[in-house]
Design an enzyme around this catalytic site. Structure first.
Site, mmCIF file in Angstrom:
data_model
loop_
_atom_site.group_PDB
_atom_site.id
_atom_site.type_symbol
_atom_site.label_atom_id
_atom_site.label_comp_id
_atom_site.label_asym_id
_atom_site.label_seq_id
_atom_site.Cartn_x
_atom_site.Cartn_y
_atom_site.Cartn_z
ATOM 1 N N HIS A 178 0.820 -1.218 0.000
ATOM 2 C CA HIS A 178 0.000 0.000 0.000
ATOM 3 C C HIS A 178 0.853 1.267 0.000
ATOM 4 C CE1 HIS A 178 0.809 0.779 4.294
ATOM 5 N NE2 HIS A 178 0.637 -0.521 4.490
ATOM 6 N N CYS A 194 3.009 -5.033 6.820
ATOM 7 C CA CYS A 194 2.665 -4.657 5.441
ATOM 8 C C CYS A 194 3.861 -4.026 4.732
ATOM 9 C CB CYS A 194 1.484 -3.692 5.444
ATOM 10 S SG CYS A 194 -0.064 -4.448 5.999
#
Length: 218
Positions: A178, A194
């Site tokens: 992301h 992440c």
């Protein structure tokens, strides 16, 4: 002089000698007294040198490499074009282009203890995604409790401009590729697992990555 007078004379002379010796001692300089004392008791009177304090040298953390943006690099891989390969230790994401080439992006990876390794697929894609902190994150950082039902997408959202959701056969891994609202974290181990990218770079990757794309995390 009779015997008694002679003895009295000797006594008086001895008294004078003692008094004179005492007066001489009284007039000795400090340095002379120190030397005499040192002769009688070796080690006394010596001036001790102060030892220099040893201070531990601070070890500097290795400097983060400068990042001038994505670049096309030589990259040999048996994987087909479009595959995403994350090299955690290198803090880099490679988008395989074929013909021995790949587009290399610098990313932020998980902090120690939060890394995941394996093979997954892109299961979902979202533009300006909503962010919902997992329950275990809220336990570690109670300040995120206000977003337990989700933070709306936008510039202040930790997921940034785009998100690619990683799935395995067991389902959602809870890991994402992301964007970020903290661009200074790129090139560090800063996330909860992440993979963060600069917003304009994740927008580019997002546009070239369909659902079902293979992702290998090393």
């Amino acid at each position: 002089m009779n015997r008694r007078g002679f003895l009295a004379f000797l006594g008086a002379a001895a008294a004078v000698a003692v008094t004179t010796a005492g007066d001489a001692k009284a007039f000795l300089t400090f340095e002379e007294r120190r030397k005499r004392l040192a002769e009688k008791q070796p080690g006394i009177g010596k001036v001790k040198k102060k030892k220099k304090a040893v201070t531990a040298k601070k070890t500097r953390k290795p400097a983060r490499p400068a990042y001038d943006g994505r670049e096309l690099v030589d990259f040999s891989s048996p994987e087909k074009p479009g595959t995403i390969i994350v090299k955690t230790r290198e803090r880099a994401l490679y988008h395989v282009m074929g013909d021995g080439k790949a587009m290399r992006y610098m990313i932020a990876v998980g902090k120690e203890g939060f890394n995941w390794y394996g093979t997954a697929r892109i299961g979902l894609k979202r533009e300006w995604p909503k962010w919902t902190p997992p329950a275990e994150m809220i336990k570690r950082m109670p300040q995120y409790a206000k977003w337990k039902n989700g933070m709306p997408g936008g510039p202040k959202n930790p997921l940034g401009a785009r998100a690619l959701y990683l799935f395995t056969k067991q389902g959602d891994t809870m890991l994402r590729i992301h964007g970020t609202n903290a661009p200074s974290s790129i090139g560090t181990a800063a996330s909860s697992g992440c993979f963060r990218m600069l917003n304009h770079e994740v927008i580019e990757l997002y546009s070239k990555t369909p659902v079902g794309t293979k992702v290998i995390v090393l």
